[in-house]
Motif scaffolding. Structure first.
Motif, PDB file in Angstrom:
ATOM      1  N   LEU A   1      32.316  75.965 -73.669  1.00  5.27           N
ATOM      2  CA  LEU A   1      33.337  75.072 -74.211  1.00  5.27           C
ATOM      3  C   LEU A   1      34.495  75.832 -74.855  1.00  5.27           C
ATOM      4  N   PRO A   2      34.239  76.866 -75.700  1.00  8.97           N
ATOM      5  CA  PRO A   2      35.376  77.580 -76.292  1.00  8.97           C
ATOM      6  C   PRO A   2      36.272  78.242 -75.248  1.00  8.97           C
ATOM      7  N   ALA A   3      35.693  78.696 -74.130  1.00  4.59           N
ATOM      8  CA  ALA A   3      36.517  79.331 -73.095  1.00  4.59           C
ATOM      9  C   ALA A   3      37.467  78.311 -72.476  1.00  4.59           C
ATOM     10  N   LEU A   4      37.048  77.051 -72.395  1.00  2.00           N
ATOM     11  CA  LEU A   4      37.907  76.007 -71.849  1.00  2.00           C
ATOM     12  C   LEU A   4      39.079  75.702 -72.776  1.00  2.00           C
ATOM     13  N   LEU A   5      38.886  75.911 -74.066  1.00  2.00           N
ATOM     14  CA  LEU A   5      39.903  75.556 -75.047  1.00  2.00           C
ATOM     15  C   LEU A   5      40.983  76.631 -75.200  1.00  2.00           C
ATOM     16  N   LYS A   6      40.658  77.851 -74.840  1.00  2.00           N
ATOM     17  CA  LYS A   6      41.608  78.947 -75.031  1.00  2.00           C
ATOM     18  C   LYS A   6      42.617  79.003 -73.891  1.00  2.00           C
TER      19      LYS A   6
ATOM     20  N   PHE B   1      42.279  78.106 -82.006  1.00  2.00           N
ATOM     21  CA  PHE B   1      43.589  77.466 -81.927  1.00  2.00           C
ATOM     22  C   PHE B   1      44.380  77.859 -83.160  1.00  2.00           C
ATOM     23  N   ALA B   2      45.695  77.661 -83.080  1.00  2.00           N
ATOM     24  CA  ALA B   2      46.584  78.062 -84.175  1.00  2.00           C
ATOM     25  C   ALA B   2      47.559  76.937 -84.464  1.00  2.00           C
ATOM     26  N   LYS B   3      47.944  76.849 -85.714  1.00  2.00           N
ATOM     27  CA  LYS B   3      48.879  75.802 -86.139  1.00  2.00           C
ATOM     28  C   LYS B   3      49.977  76.448 -86.979  1.00  2.00           C
ATOM     29  N   PHE B   4      51.226  76.142 -86.637  1.00  2.00           N
ATOM     30  CA  PHE B   4      52.392  76.642 -87.366  1.00  2.00           C
ATOM     31  C   PHE B   4      52.775  75.606 -88.411  1.00  2.00           C
ATOM     32  N   ILE B   5      52.872  76.029 -89.675  1.00  4.06           N
ATOM     33  CA  ILE B   5      53.218  75.146 -90.784  1.00  4.06           C
ATOM     34  C   ILE B   5      54.526  75.650 -91.390  1.00  4.06           C
ATOM     35  N   PRO B   6      55.651  74.989 -91.106  1.00  3.16           N
ATOM     36  CA  PRO B   6      56.948  75.444 -91.634  1.00  3.16           C
ATOM     37  C   PRO B   6      57.252  74.859 -93.014  1.00  3.16           C
ATOM     38  N   LEU B   7      56.615  75.392 -94.043  1.00  2.00           N
ATOM     39  CA  LEU B   7      56.888  74.958 -95.408  1.00  2.00           C
ATOM     40  C   LEU B   7      58.224  75.523 -95.880  1.00  2.00           C
ATOM     41  N   VAL B   8      58.753  74.982 -96.953  1.00  2.00           N
ATOM     42  CA  VAL B   8      60.044  75.436 -97.469  1.00  2.00           C
ATOM     43  C   VAL B   8      59.954  76.889 -97.934  1.00  2.00           C
ATOM     44  N   ALA B   9      58.940  77.206 -98.710  1.00  2.00           N
ATOM     45  CA  ALA B   9      58.840  78.535 -99.294  1.00  2.00           C
ATOM     46  C   ALA B   9      58.196  79.552 -98.362  1.00  2.00           C
ATOM     47  N   SER B  10      57.394  79.105 -97.436  1.00  2.00           N
ATOM     48  CA  SER B  10      56.655  80.031 -96.595  1.00  2.00           C
ATOM     49  C   SER B  10      56.390  79.405 -95.235  1.00  2.00           C
ATOM     50  N   LYS B  11      56.732  80.119 -94.195  1.00  2.00           N
ATOM     51  CA  LYS B  11      56.400  79.688 -92.837  1.00  2.00           C
ATOM     52  C   LYS B  11      55.059  80.318 -92.506  1.00  2.00           C
ATOM     53  N   ARG B  12      54.063  79.500 -92.210  1.00  2.00           N
ATOM     54  CA  ARG B  12      52.702  79.999 -92.044  1.00  2.00           C
ATOM     55  C   ARG B  12      52.145  79.721 -90.662  1.00  2.00           C
ATOM     56  N   LEU B  13      51.294  80.627 -90.219  1.00  2.00           N
ATOM     57  CA  LEU B  13      50.509  80.418 -89.017  1.00  2.00           C
ATOM     58  C   LEU B  13      49.058  80.425 -89.459  1.00  2.00           C
ATOM     59  N   ILE B  14      48.375  79.327 -89.195  1.00  2.00           N
ATOM     60  CA  ILE B  14      46.963  79.229 -89.532  1.00  2.00           C
ATOM     61  C   ILE B  14      46.179  79.408 -88.248  1.00  2.00           C
ATOM     62  N   CYS B  15      45.361  80.454 -88.195  1.00  2.00           N
ATOM     63  CA  CYS B  15      44.553  80.754 -87.012  1.00  2.00           C
ATOM     64  C   CYS B  15      43.108  80.345 -87.296  1.00  2.00           C
ATOM     65  N   PHE B  16      42.607  79.456 -86.474  1.00  2.00           N
ATOM     66  CA  PHE B  16      41.237  78.985 -86.621  1.00  2.00           C
ATOM     67  C   PHE B  16      40.341  79.830 -85.730  1.00  2.00           C
ATOM     68  N   VAL B  17      39.280  80.359 -86.332  1.00  2.00           N
ATOM     69  CA  VAL B  17      38.353  81.246 -85.642  1.00  2.00           C
ATOM     70  C   VAL B  17      36.989  80.562 -85.537  1.00  2.00           C
ATOM     71  N   PRO B  18      36.119  81.046 -84.627  1.00  2.00           N
ATOM     72  CA  PRO B  18      34.831  80.370 -84.430  1.00  2.00           C
ATOM     73  C   PRO B  18      33.972  80.263 -85.688  1.00  2.00           C
ATOM     74  N   ARG B  19      33.911  81.325 -86.463  1.00  2.00           N
ATOM     75  CA  ARG B  19      33.093  81.301 -87.678  1.00  2.00           C
ATOM     76  C   ARG B  19      33.939  81.685 -88.880  1.00  2.00           C
ATOM     77  N   GLY B  20      33.623  81.080 -89.997  1.00  2.00           N
ATOM     78  CA  GLY B  20      34.344  81.432 -91.218  1.00  2.00           C
ATOM     79  C   GLY B  20      35.576  80.591 -91.437  1.00  2.00           C
ATOM     80  N   ARG B  21      36.311  80.987 -92.457  1.00  2.00           N
ATOM     81  CA  ARG B  21      37.519  80.259 -92.831  1.00  2.00           C
ATOM     82  C   ARG B  21      38.671  80.621 -91.918  1.00  2.00           C
ATOM     83  N   PRO B  22      39.640  79.710 -91.811  1.00  2.00           N
ATOM     84  CA  PRO B  22      40.848  80.043 -91.037  1.00  2.00           C
ATOM     85  C   PRO B  22      41.595  81.206 -91.690  1.00  2.00           C
TER      86      PRO B  22
END
Length: 159
Positions: free
Chosen positions: A3-8, A113-134
């Motif tokens: 399943l993870p290979a299908l999502l990448k 998967f990754a999500k781009f969060i364009p906040l005013v003070a900081s433009k962030r990329l949150i990378c979600f990994v299989p185990r652990g915190r993003p």
């Protein structure tokens, strides 16, 4: 196929992403200059207030434990501001890294998967990994912000 290979993204999509980002490694400051200046200005203001109160008669009546705690917290804020000032984000062929109190890094193959969060003070990329915190990365330059947006498009959540 798992399943993870299908999502990448496919190897072709990933190769196109690296080509679109430009010549690698792409490196830049993790925090915008105005945020760093603001952080140091706020710290200077806090330091002046601490000094002013400590020198006044009111400051003489503060418990040593309380004043010690305030000084330790202030030193912690100075350390964080320093790391904000020197922190760099780097995108390479192997993944994304950012210098911080501890080194943040993620390999391309670990990103679900990754999500781009364009906040005013900081433009962030949150990378979600299989185990652990993003893993969260900051972009302080326009080039990194554009690269983060492209990464989030390629590594978006797929169904």
């Amino acid at each position: 196929m798992s399943l993870p290979a299908l999502l990448k993204p496919s190897p072709e999509e990933h190769a196109q992403l690296l080509q679109d980002i430009g010549p690698l490694p792409l490196q830049g400051m993790a925090w915008p200059k105005w945020i760093k200046v603001l952080a140091w200005a706020v710290l200077a203001f806090i330091g002046i207030q601490i000094t002013r109160i400590a020198a006044s008669p009111v400051g003489q009546n503060i418990s040593p434990m309380v004043s010690g705690s305030i000084i330790v917290c202030f030193i912690g804020l100075v350390i964080l501001a320093r790391y904000m000032t020197v922190s760099e984000t780097r995108i390479t062929e192997s993944g994304i890294q950012q210098s911080w109190l501890g080194r943040r890094e993620v390999a391309w193959e670990d990103i679900q998967f990754a999500k781009f969060i364009p906040l005013v003070a900081s433009k962030r990329l949150i990378c979600f990994v299989p185990r652990g915190r993003p893993v969260v990365f900051q972009a302080g330059t326009k080039e990194l912000q554009v690269a983060f947006a492209r990464i989030s498009l390629v590594y978006r959540r797929r169904k």
